[in-house]
Structure formats: C-alpha cells, structure tokens
Design an enzyme around this catalytic site. Structure first.
Site, PDB file in Angstrom:
ATOM      1  N   GLY A  77       9.200   3.248   3.412  1.00  0.00           N
ATOM      2  CA  GLY A  77       7.958   4.001   3.404  1.00  0.00           C
ATOM      3  C   GLY A  77       6.768   2.817   3.484  1.00  0.00           C
ATOM      4  O   GLY A  77       7.097   1.584   3.164  1.00  0.00           O
ATOM      5  N   GLN A 102      -1.467  -0.827   1.336  1.00  0.00           N
ATOM      6  CA  GLN A 102      -0.407  -2.080   1.482  1.00  0.00           C
ATOM      7  C   GLN A 102      -0.870  -2.667   2.802  1.00  0.00           C
ATOM      8  O   GLN A 102      -0.633  -3.788   3.023  1.00  0.00           O
ATOM      9  CB  GLN A 102       0.786  -1.679   1.620  1.00  0.00           C
ATOM     10  CG  GLN A 102       1.606  -1.459   0.297  1.00  0.00           C
ATOM     11  CD  GLN A 102       2.938  -0.836   0.578  1.00  0.00           C
ATOM     12  OE1 GLN A 102       3.357   0.215   0.929  1.00  0.00           O
ATOM     13  NE2 GLN A 102       3.774  -1.822   0.280  1.00  0.00           N
ATOM     14  N   CYS A 161       9.707  -3.353  -2.856  1.00  0.00           N
ATOM     15  CA  CYS A 161       8.445  -3.062  -2.300  1.00  0.00           C
ATOM     16  C   CYS A 161       8.151  -4.202  -1.526  1.00  0.00           C
ATOM     17  O   CYS A 161       8.030  -5.363  -1.799  1.00  0.00           O
ATOM     18  CB  CYS A 161       7.450  -2.913  -3.306  1.00  0.00           C
ATOM     19  SG  CYS A 161       5.759  -2.603  -2.799  1.00  0.00           S
ATOM     20  N   LEU A 162       7.518  -3.780  -0.203  1.00  0.00           N
ATOM     21  CA  LEU A 162       7.067  -4.767   0.815  1.00  0.00           C
ATOM     22  C   LEU A 162       5.955  -5.734   0.192  1.00  0.00           C
ATOM     23  O   LEU A 162       5.866  -6.781   0.538  1.00  0.00           O
ATOM     24  CB  LEU A 162       6.710  -4.008   1.976  1.00  0.00           C
ATOM     25  CG  LEU A 162       7.624  -3.428   2.969  1.00  0.00           C
ATOM     26  CD1 LEU A 162       6.882  -2.640   4.026  1.00  0.00           C
ATOM     27  CD2 LEU A 162       8.528  -4.458   3.457  1.00  0.00           C
TER      28      LEU A 162
HETATM   29 NI    NI Z   1       5.662  -0.067  -2.195  1.00  0.00          NI
END
Ligand code: NI
Length: 185
Positions: free
Chosen positions: A45, A50, A98-99
C-alpha cells in the site's frame, strides 16, 4: 512517474491529511503515479503523505501476499477521503513494515475489523467492512493520513530499543532500494 518516498523524520508524515474535492488538480494522474510508485517499491500500500501530499488518499494491492492470505487476491483499491467509522474492540497482531521506515519490521496490535467510508477512483461513495489481513493493511495506510507511523504503536520497550535506529534511518542510513526524500535536514 515514480515519486520519491518520504522517510521518517519528514514533517509531512506527521500532518493530519485533508479531504479533497473533485477539483483537486490532476487527480487521475496522481492516482496512477501513486499506484506506479507502490508497484515499483514493492509496497502493499502507499499513502499520499508518503509522497509528500497531505491529502486523505491511499492505494492498496494485497495480491502480492495472496499465497499466504488468499483473501487478499482481489484486495486492490483506491481510497479517497477515507474515514474509518467503526472499529471492533477485538484486536489482532501482525508484523508490519513501511516504505517510509525501511528495514524495520515490528509486531503491531490492530483492530480485527474496521468499517471505512471513502470514494473510489470513479468518485463513487463506498462503505466497506474489512477484517483479517485486509484490515491490517488498511489501518496501516489509514494511519498515514492521521500522521501516525506503525512504530508509534509498538510495545514501549521495543520503542526504546529502536529509537537510535529510527534516528539513523531519518538521516539516510539504510539500504537504498528506491528513490526517497529525507525531511529532517
Ligand atoms: Ni507505511
């Protein structure tokens, strides 16, 4: 177009994102780019903050882990103006990453079931209840819209142990797998 990913320490990751209306500039293009960036970075996702946009939008495609979670095979969605309206009291644990926090995986408590209202990419109103791993991914992305990162939600002792590591990540000390942006300095 592939966007650079904002890394922990970037102020935009800590803002509460806002709803948009249909006049939001180049919405279709933005959604395409957001999806392209999610696939390029192997994310399940990706949320708009982000990539530096403080709006209540995220995309999800859980099909990459459908071998382990068959219910995710068709879990591909675009969420616009997302608002969770109900959460179960019952919780579940899952390991998350998480990226925006590369290289870190930690166990987090999430609600077992959540009900979310949003608009899809055709601006149709949707009202959906999700559970299991779909609910986990959803809550992770949704938290990005409220300026919350999964490391905020881990056990207090783990948080203390990770503090220095997170500081190093915010300065760019991690394995560089994709384009990114540091916000600290
Ligand atoms: Ni994330």
């Amino acid at each position: 177009m592939i966007y650079p990913i904002n890394i922990i320490g970037s102020p935009v990751l800590r803002k509460v994102a806002e709803d948009i209306d249909q006049t939001y500039p180049n919405l279709h293009e933005f959604l395409e780019n957001l999806k392209e960036t999610m696939y390029e970075t192997d994310g399940l996702g990706l949320a708009a903050p982000q990539v530096g946009k403080s709006v209540r939008i995220f995309v999800i495609d859980g099909s990459a882990i459908a071998d382990d979670f068959p219910e995710l095979a068709d879990f591909k969605r675009t969420f616009i103006n997302a608002h969770i309206v109900e959460k179960s009291e019952e919780l579940q644990k899952a390991s998350e990453g998480c990226l925006s926090i590369p290289g870190i995986h930690e166990e987090v408590d999430r609600h077992k079931k959540v009900r979310i209202q949003y608009r899809d990419e055709n601006w149709q109103e949707q009202d959906e209840t999700l559970e299991g791993m779909a609910a986990v991914i959803l809550q992770h992305e949704y938290d990005h819209l409220d300026g919350i990162l999964f490391t905020d939600k881990i056990a207090p002792l783990r948080k203390v142990l990770l503090k220095k590591k997170l500081e190093r990540i915010s300065k760019g000390d991690f394995e560089h797998r994709y384009k990114f942006k540091l916000g600290g300095k």
